[in-house]
Write a protein that holds these residues in place. Structure first.
Motif, PDB file in Angstrom:
ATOM      1  N   GLY A 137       0.841  -1.197   0.000  1.00 40.81           N
ATOM      2  CA  GLY A 137       0.000   0.000   0.000  1.00 40.81           C
ATOM      3  C   GLY A 137       0.871   1.240   0.000  1.00 40.81           C
ATOM      4  N   ASP A 138       0.569   2.174   0.889  1.00 43.28           N
ATOM      5  CA  ASP A 138       1.336   3.420   0.941  1.00 43.28           C
ATOM      6  C   ASP A 138       2.430   3.392   2.012  1.00 43.28           C
ATOM      7  OD1 ASP A 138      -0.300   3.491   3.163  1.00 43.28           O
ATOM      8  OD2 ASP A 138      -1.029   5.534   2.814  1.00 43.28           O
ATOM      9  N   LYS A 139       2.752   2.182   2.539  1.00 39.74           N
ATOM     10  CA  LYS A 139       3.726   2.072   3.623  1.00 39.74           C
ATOM     11  C   LYS A 139       4.924   1.212   3.236  1.00 39.74           C
ATOM     12  CE  LYS A 139       0.447   2.784   7.351  1.00 39.74           C
ATOM     13  NZ  LYS A 139      -0.850   2.699   6.673  1.00 39.74           N
ATOM     14  N   VAL A 140       6.066   1.572   3.833  1.00 39.83           N
ATOM     15  CA  VAL A 140       7.292   0.787   3.728  1.00 39.83           C
ATOM     16  C   VAL A 140       7.759   0.499   5.151  1.00 39.83           C
ATOM     17  CG1 VAL A 140       9.695   0.757   2.973  1.00 39.83           C
ATOM     18  CG2 VAL A 140       7.960   1.806   1.526  1.00 39.83           C
ATOM     19  N   ILE A 165      28.816  -0.709  19.862  1.00 38.31           N
ATOM     20  CA  ILE A 165      27.421  -1.030  20.158  1.00 38.31           C
ATOM     21  C   ILE A 165      26.751  -1.652  18.935  1.00 38.31           C
ATOM     22  CG2 ILE A 165      27.145   0.689  21.977  1.00 38.31           C
ATOM     23  CD1 ILE A 165      25.655   1.403  18.586  1.00 38.31           C
ATOM     24  N   THR A 166      25.706  -2.418  19.226  1.00 45.56           N
ATOM     25  CA  THR A 166      24.833  -2.985  18.201  1.00 45.56           C
ATOM     26  C   THR A 166      23.421  -2.966  18.761  1.00 45.56           C
ATOM     27  OG1 THR A 166      26.557  -4.481  17.390  1.00 45.56           O
ATOM     28  CG2 THR A 166      24.283  -5.033  16.810  1.00 45.56           C
ATOM     29  N   TYR A 167      22.483  -2.414  18.012  1.00 45.27           N
ATOM     30  CA  TYR A 167      21.085  -2.470  18.428  1.00 45.27           C
ATOM     31  C   TYR A 167      20.206  -2.577  17.193  1.00 45.27           C
ATOM     32  CZ  TYR A 167      20.799   2.589  17.435  1.00 45.27           C
ATOM     33  OH  TYR A 167      20.833   3.818  16.838  1.00 45.27           O
ATOM     34  N   ARG A 168      18.938  -2.869  17.423  1.00 43.15           N
ATOM     35  CA  ARG A 168      18.008  -3.055  16.313  1.00 43.15           C
ATOM     36  C   ARG A 168      16.898  -2.019  16.374  1.00 43.15           C
ATOM     37  NH1 ARG A 168      20.604  -7.341  17.420  1.00 43.15           N
ATOM     38  NH2 ARG A 168      21.268  -8.817  15.859  1.00 43.15           N
ATOM     39  N   GLU A 169      16.306  -1.785  15.201  1.00 44.14           N
ATOM     40  CA  GLU A 169      15.212  -0.823  15.097  1.00 44.14           C
ATOM     41  C   GLU A 169      14.295  -1.228  13.949  1.00 44.14           C
ATOM     42  OE1 GLU A 169      17.405   2.817  14.470  1.00 44.14           O
ATOM     43  OE2 GLU A 169      17.722   2.377  12.358  1.00 44.14           O
ATOM     44  N   ILE A 170      13.054  -0.760  14.044  1.00 38.87           N
ATOM     45  CA  ILE A 170      12.077  -0.981  12.980  1.00 38.87           C
ATOM     46  C   ILE A 170      11.380   0.353  12.732  1.00 38.87           C
ATOM     47  CG2 ILE A 170       9.943  -2.147  12.291  1.00 38.87           C
ATOM     48  CD1 ILE A 170      10.788  -4.484  14.110  1.00 38.87           C
ATOM     49  N   PHE A 171      11.296   0.727  11.453  1.00 42.40           N
ATOM     50  CA  PHE A 171      10.598   1.950  11.070  1.00 42.40           C
ATOM     51  C   PHE A 171       9.544   1.637  10.023  1.00 42.40           C
ATOM     52  CE2 PHE A 171      14.517   3.699  12.751  1.00 42.40           C
ATOM     53  CZ  PHE A 171      14.034   4.737  13.510  1.00 42.40           C
ATOM     54  N   ILE A 172       8.443   2.366  10.114  1.00 40.88           N
ATOM     55  CA  ILE A 172       7.387   2.306   9.109  1.00 40.88           C
ATOM     56  C   ILE A 172       7.223   3.719   8.572  1.00 40.88           C
ATOM     57  CG2 ILE A 172       4.948   1.829   8.631  1.00 40.88           C
ATOM     58  CD1 ILE A 172       4.983   0.046  11.196  1.00 40.88           C
ATOM     59  N   GLY A 173       7.241   3.849   7.272  1.00 41.98           N
ATOM     60  CA  GLY A 173       7.028   5.153   6.650  1.00 41.98           C
ATOM     61  C   GLY A 173       5.793   5.108   5.765  1.00 41.98           C
ATOM     62  N   ARG A 174       4.922   6.106   5.919  1.00 42.85           N
ATOM     63  CA  ARG A 174       3.747   6.233   5.041  1.00 42.85           C
ATOM     64  C   ARG A 174       4.057   7.312   4.021  1.00 42.85           C
ATOM     65  NH1 ARG A 174      -0.404   9.537   4.454  1.00 42.85           N
ATOM     66  NH2 ARG A 174      -0.035  10.643   6.416  1.00 42.85           N
TER      67      ARG A 174
END
Length: 153
Positions: free
Chosen positions: A81-84, A108-117
């Motif tokens: 749809g309109d999201k990544v 350091i090492t860390y994780r992340e999750i992003f959603i873009g519309r």
């Protein structure tokens, strides 16, 4: 949304992630200005007073001051749809002040999750989840941590 638009949105989000982790603050700032709408809605706790694209610029400028060798590895990039959605692993070395913590020299090492519309090819809204607790534990300012046991223990 067409397959072409989905591909363009994914490519745009990937370009953004590369600029965030590339160490070139001028390129990063220019890419943010091109990719984010100035009035983009940001749904995540931010350690800055700004909003919109300006807030994203300030956050990543702060990160690059604290972790000059910051690198973002894109693990997954999914569009619908309109999201990544982008799942990343972030690495770096703590060489500057970060959230009141003086430089430690710690890797350091860390994780992340992003959603873009996306709207009209630009990010209009974003949500982010960053494993800040893991990062702060690695810097020695948060208690605890999980130590997995060896098999048979």
């Amino acid at each position: 949304m067409s397959a072409d638009q989905l591909s363009r949105n994914k490519a745009t989000f990937n370009r953004l992630q590369e600029a965030f982790g590339g160490g070139d603050t001028e390129l990063m700032s220019r890419t943010i200005d091109e990719v984010f709408r100035p009035d983009a809605l940001i749904h995540m706790p931010l350690p800055v007073e700004s909003t919109g694209a300006q807030a994203i610029t300030k956050v990543f400028t702060t990160l690059h001051r604290a972790f000059p060798d910051l690198h973002i590895a894109v693990e997954d990039l999914i569009a619908e749809g309109d999201k990544v959605v982008c799942r990343n692993t972030v690495t770096g070395t703590h060489r500057g002040e970060f959230m009141g913590v003086p430089p430690t020299g710690t890797s350091i090492t860390y994780r992340e999750i992003f959603i873009g519309r996306f709207t009209d090819g630009r990010v209009a809204e974003t949500w982010g989840v960053v494993d800040l607790l893991s990062l702060m534990r690695q810097l020695g300012v948060a208690p605890g941590g999980f130590s997995p046991k060896s098999p048979g223990e």
